[in-house]
Scaffold this motif. Structure first.
Motif, short mmCIF file in Angstrom:
data_model
loop_
_atom_site.label_atom_id
_atom_site.label_comp_id
_atom_site.label_asym_id
_atom_site.label_seq_id
_atom_site.Cartn_x
_atom_site.Cartn_y
_atom_site.Cartn_z
N ALA B 133 3.78 7.91 9.69
CA ALA B 133 4.36 6.60 9.39
C ALA B 133 4.31 5.68 10.61
CB ALA B 133 5.79 6.77 8.91
N LEU B 134 4.64 6.24 11.77
CA LEU B 134 4.57 5.46 13.01
C LEU B 134 3.13 5.01 13.27
CD1 LEU B 134 5.66 4.44 15.75
CD2 LEU B 134 5.40 6.78 16.63
N ASN B 135 2.21 5.92 13.08
CA ASN B 135 0.81 5.59 13.32
C ASN B 135 0.31 4.52 12.34
OD1 ASN B 135 -1.69 6.10 14.73
ND2 ASN B 135 -2.42 7.08 12.85
N ASP B 136 0.76 4.61 11.09
CA ASP B 136 0.38 3.58 10.11
C ASP B 136 0.86 2.20 10.57
OD1 ASP B 136 -0.72 5.55 8.55
OD2 ASP B 136 0.79 5.47 6.96
N ARG B 137 2.06 2.16 11.13
CA ARG B 137 2.57 0.86 11.59
C ARG B 137 1.81 0.39 12.83
NH1 ARG B 137 7.41 3.58 10.43
NH2 ARG B 137 7.87 3.94 12.63
N MET B 138 1.55 1.28 13.75
CA MET B 138 0.83 0.90 14.97
C MET B 138 -0.58 0.41 14.65
SD MET B 138 2.67 1.10 17.69
CE MET B 138 1.37 1.00 18.92
N THR B 139 -1.19 1.06 13.65
CA THR B 139 -2.58 0.77 13.33
C THR B 139 -2.71 -0.41 12.38
OG1 THR B 139 -3.10 3.11 13.64
CG2 THR B 139 -4.69 1.82 12.39
N GLY B 140 -1.69 -0.60 11.56
CA GLY B 140 -1.77 -1.63 10.54
C GLY B 140 -2.58 -1.14 9.37
N VAL B 141 -1.99 -0.21 8.63
CA VAL B 141 -2.72 0.40 7.51
C VAL B 141 -2.46 -0.39 6.22
CG1 VAL B 141 -2.88 2.47 6.05
CG2 VAL B 141 -2.80 2.69 8.55
N ALA B 142 -3.54 -0.66 5.52
CA ALA B 142 -3.47 -1.37 4.25
C ALA B 142 -3.59 -0.37 3.11
CB ALA B 142 -4.61 -2.39 4.16
N GLY B 143 -2.88 -0.62 2.05
CA GLY B 143 -2.96 0.27 0.90
C GLY B 143 -1.93 -0.14 -0.14
N LEU B 144 -1.69 0.76 -1.05
CA LEU B 144 -0.76 0.48 -2.14
C LEU B 144 0.15 1.68 -2.31
CD1 LEU B 144 -0.09 -1.57 -4.46
CD2 LEU B 144 -1.58 -0.16 -5.91
N ALA B 145 1.45 1.46 -2.16
CA ALA B 145 2.40 2.57 -2.33
C ALA B 145 2.35 3.09 -3.76
CB ALA B 145 3.80 2.09 -1.97
N GLY B 146 2.73 4.36 -3.90
CA GLY B 146 2.83 4.92 -5.24
C GLY B 146 1.69 5.81 -5.67
N ASP B 147 0.77 6.09 -4.76
CA ASP B 147 -0.36 6.94 -5.12
C ASP B 147 0.15 8.32 -5.54
OD1 ASP B 147 -2.63 8.49 -5.32
OD2 ASP B 147 -3.53 7.78 -3.45
N PRO B 148 -0.10 8.74 -6.77
CA PRO B 148 0.43 10.03 -7.23
C PRO B 148 -0.24 11.24 -6.58
CG PRO B 148 -0.95 9.03 -8.92
CD PRO B 148 -0.79 8.00 -7.84
N ALA B 149 -1.28 11.01 -5.77
CA ALA B 149 -1.92 12.13 -5.07
C ALA B 149 -1.18 12.48 -3.78
CB ALA B 149 -3.38 11.80 -4.75
N TYR B 150 -0.16 11.67 -3.43
CA TYR B 150 0.57 11.90 -2.18
C TYR B 150 2.07 11.88 -2.42
CZ TYR B 150 -3.44 11.45 0.92
OH TYR B 150 -4.62 11.68 1.58
N PRO B 151 2.82 12.56 -1.55
CA PRO B 151 4.27 12.34 -1.56
C PRO B 151 4.55 10.86 -1.28
CG PRO B 151 3.69 14.22 -0.16
CD PRO B 151 2.40 13.53 -0.53
N PRO B 152 5.68 10.36 -1.70
CA PRO B 152 5.98 8.94 -1.48
C PRO B 152 5.85 8.55 -0.01
CG PRO B 152 7.61 9.94 -2.92
CD PRO B 152 6.75 11.05 -2.42
N LYS B 153 5.28 7.40 0.23
CA LYS B 153 5.13 6.89 1.60
C LYS B 153 5.03 5.38 1.55
CE LYS B 153 0.17 8.01 1.48
NZ LYS B 153 -0.49 6.73 1.29
N GLU B 154 5.43 4.76 2.65
CA GLU B 154 5.31 3.31 2.74
C GLU B 154 3.93 2.95 3.27
OE1 GLU B 154 8.45 1.59 4.99
OE2 GLU B 154 10.03 2.42 3.69
#
Lengths: 148, 534
Positions: B133-154
């Motif tokens: 999660a920290l790395n996603d914020r540092m990197t600026g990750v684009a995507g869409l929450a709710g992907d059923p292939a993953y545990p919940p994540k922002e």
């Protein structure tokens, strides 16, 4: 080792001829030979392969009684290239790869295909927004990952 | 003159080195990073030129053997069906990556327990999640929450747009009832932390002059440098040296003009990824470590994992405008990610949509397929594929095999005389079965989306981007090189933070996990500073 520039250009024009609508020249006329020569100059093995291949192609032409590849008729040039493709497949496939690299990265070709000559940056391209209701069916399936 | 001893010496300024440098900076220790390449200036990127694709065959090629910049080292990969790809410079291979940014799944850390193969990791998804999660914020990750292939994540930023191409592929997945989702992408889709947003130019694989792509030179490094980290570029480390006590005491390196220098350090952190780290350890021989540093297990260089790729390429009747958008980001599918024994292989893969090939690359793909003849038929054939291709890549999990390895070449060296790495790698039966299965299913989905013809390349020759496993982590010093927080079992002041410590490969691009691991290891180091070597 230096490539026969004139022969190379003639061969390239046969491999990628001018476009039937006349909007694009053949690869030799476009100057793709410079890309091939640059690559050949950077790697001795590649230079040798291309030099020997071109010489072999010229020999095929001479054995048919012509004074070289350039003296052949258009039909005979194609036949000579088919012969060298059989006899020296590595030469022709390598030359084709370099010809495609040079031709399809050349500004006039890119401009003709895209309708303009501008580079991708800094203007970029627009992409319309998406209708993500496309995902409704996926959402309805529920979770896919394994708990552990 | 007494040489200054730095507290922490990081080798390599790529994805992992940048993250660990940034994280350790708040300790106020003297942190030095040595990087054999240089910064790439934004105005040097090929995307600013109309003939930008030519650079993919030259100074921005993914293969160091093609690129042959002064800072590159050659790789003898003639013993592998997959060629090595990497970039040497600030940001490392993220400078040229596609920025596809999936995380591992929880099951990826438990493959022995779940599927009876390879080894379990000594850590799990939950341990890494805060660092993802920290790395996603540092990197600026684009995507869409709710992907059923993953545990919940922002997901910090809105997703990359699908475009006509992506919507067409999505329609194929929906037709078959299969999973798909907008990809997690290290792409600033809106302005983010001073970075301009993506303009859909599609030149990601030769670098992003816009700065929208989250390569480590524009994410972590500016912040790390402001926090006091010292970065020396064009400095090539030859070996890590050890003292009489068996602890590392520094490195020998060549500076920007080729002068041999020595740098002392209290702690050495390796961040050169799966080939470079193994190469450096193997080249660091001493009486205490005759087979290479930290190699008492004999595992340094072994278990190289690469992610075999299959490219199944749909050809459509109509133009797809596929040149618009980040080239490797758009849609993924993890329908076949988790093990199903009925498929004939264990573990699984991710499908990743690529945008249509640009003219040069499209011609080069079609050539060996016999789809682009020379001569009179050439232009008509090219018109039939140009902007009509939809490549669907399957990134297959590669299981560790000790026979797949990095060694030092006996003859080939870099320009500093350092032995080059030699790759010995073969595809396993499991990987081959997975590749074949992925091609068959990709053909179905592309045809469901309307493809009139299919081309296949498998395994993709130039796809050795993901270099993992050659110094794997574990709790048993006999079966691993580093412990569960990246410290070498044999040398307690040497840490490894890159892809070489992966125990297994997952079926996704590794950069997100590489950086999450680097942040986790740095965080653990900070928590244990008082007794780091105990």
């Amino acid at each position: 080792m230096t490539l026969n520039t004139q022969l190379l250009a003639m061969v390239l024009d046969e491999l990628i001829p001018s476009r039937p609508d006349g909007l694009l020249p053949g690869a030799g006329s476009l100057g793709v030979g410079a890309v091939v020569e640059h690559a050949a100059g950077g790697t001795p093995e590649l230079g040798q392969l291309l030099t020997q291949g071109l010489a072999a192609l010229d020999d095929i032409a001479r054995r048919s009684g012509a004074e070289g590849f350039g003296a052949l008729s258009p039909t005979a040039r194609v036949a000579a290239l088919r012969d060298i493709e059989q006899a020296e497949p590595m030469f022709l496939s390598t030359l084709l790869m370099l010809a495609y690299v040079g031709y399809y990265s050349a500004e006039p070709v890119v401009a003709a295909l895209k309708g303009n000559a501008r580079p991708p940056h800094p203007l970029g391209y627009d992409l319309e927004s998406d209708d993500l209701s496309l995902l409704d069916a996926v959402r309805a399936r529920g979770k896919l990952y394994r708990e552990c | 003159m007494t040489e200054h001893t730095v507290d922490v010496l990081i080798i390599g300024a790529g994805a992992a080195g940048a993250a660990v440098a940034w994280s350790l900076a708040d300790t106020r220790m003297h942190i030095l990073c040595l990087e054999q390449g240089d910064w790439v200036r934004a105005d040097a990127y090929p995307g600013l030129r109309a003939n930008w694709e030519l650079s993919q065959a030259g100074d921005f090629a993914v293969s160091p053997n093609t690129r042959r910049r002064p800072e590159d080292y050659p790789v003898n990969d003639s013993g592998s069906p997959i060629s090595m790809s990497m970039f040497n410079g600030v940001g490392g291979s993220t400078v040229l990556y596609a920025a596809h940014f999936p995380r591992f799944h929880p099951s990826d850390f438990r493959v022995r327990t779940l599927d009876g193969v390879a080894e379990d990791w000594p850590i799990d998804y939950q341990r890494l999640e805060p660092f993802y999660a920290l790395n996603d914020r540092m990197t600026g990750v684009a995507g869409l929450a709710g992907d059923p292939a993953y545990p919940p994540k922002e997901v910090p930023l809105p997703p990359v747009r699908l475009g006509k191409l992506g919507r067409k592929l999505a329609s194929g997945f929906n037709e078959l009832g299969w999973h798909w989702w907008p990809s997690d992408s290290a792409i600033a889709t809106v302005e983010y932390e001073g970075r301009a947003p993506c303009i859909n130019a599609g030149t990601c694989l030769v670098g992003c002059p816009q700065g929208a792509k989250g390569s480590a030179d524009v994410t972590y490094w500016p912040v790390a440098l402001r926090a006091g980290v010292e970065l020396r570029t064009r400095c090539r480390v030859r070996e890590i040296t050890v003292g009489a006590d068996g602890m590392a005491d520094g490195v020998i390196y060549y500076d920007e003009i080729g002068v041999e220098r020595r740098q002392k350090a209290e702690v050495v952190v390796l961040a050169c990824n799966g080939v470079g780290t193994a190469r450096l350890l193997l080249n660091s021989r001493s009486p205490q470590f005759p087979d290479g540093l930290a190699n008492r297990s004999g595992l340094v260089g072994r278990n190289l994992m690469l992610h075999p790729y299959a490219a199944t390429i749909g050809i459509f009747d109509e133009p797809l405008q596929g040149y618009k958008g980040p080239v490797g980001c758009g849609v993924w599918s993890q329908e076949f990610y988790e093990t199903d024994p009925a498929r004939g292989f264990v573990r699984g893969f991710t499908y990743e949509m690529n945008r249509s090939f640009h003219p040069m690359f499209g011609a080069l793909i079609a050539l060996p397929q016999g789809r682009l003849p020379w001569g009179a038929a050439h232009h008509a054939a090219f018109a039939g594929i140009h902007d009509r291709t939809l490549p669907l890549l399957a990134i297959c999990e590669d299981l560790p095999d000790p026979a797949n390895r990095v060694t030092l070449d006996e003859r080939l060296t870099d320009s500093s005389g350092i032995p080059a790495p030699k790759i010995t790698y073969r595809l396993s039966e499991n990987s081959q079965s997975m590749l074949d299965f992925s091609i068959a299913r990709a053909t179905e989905v592309l045809q469901a989306a309307g493809a009139r013809d299919i081309m296949v390349e498998s395994p993709v020759k130039m796809a050795g981007w993901h270099l993992m496993g050659t110094a794997r982590m574990g709790t048993d010093p006999e079966r691993s090189v580093v412990n569960e927080w990246g410290r070498c079992h044999d040398v307690r002041n040497v840490f490894i933070v890159d892809g070489s410590i992966f125990v297994t490969a997952g079926g996704v691009n590794p950069t997100s996990t590489v950086q999450a691991l680097a942040l986790y290891i740095a965080d653990t180091m900070k928590n244990k500073l008082a007794n780091l070597f105990d």
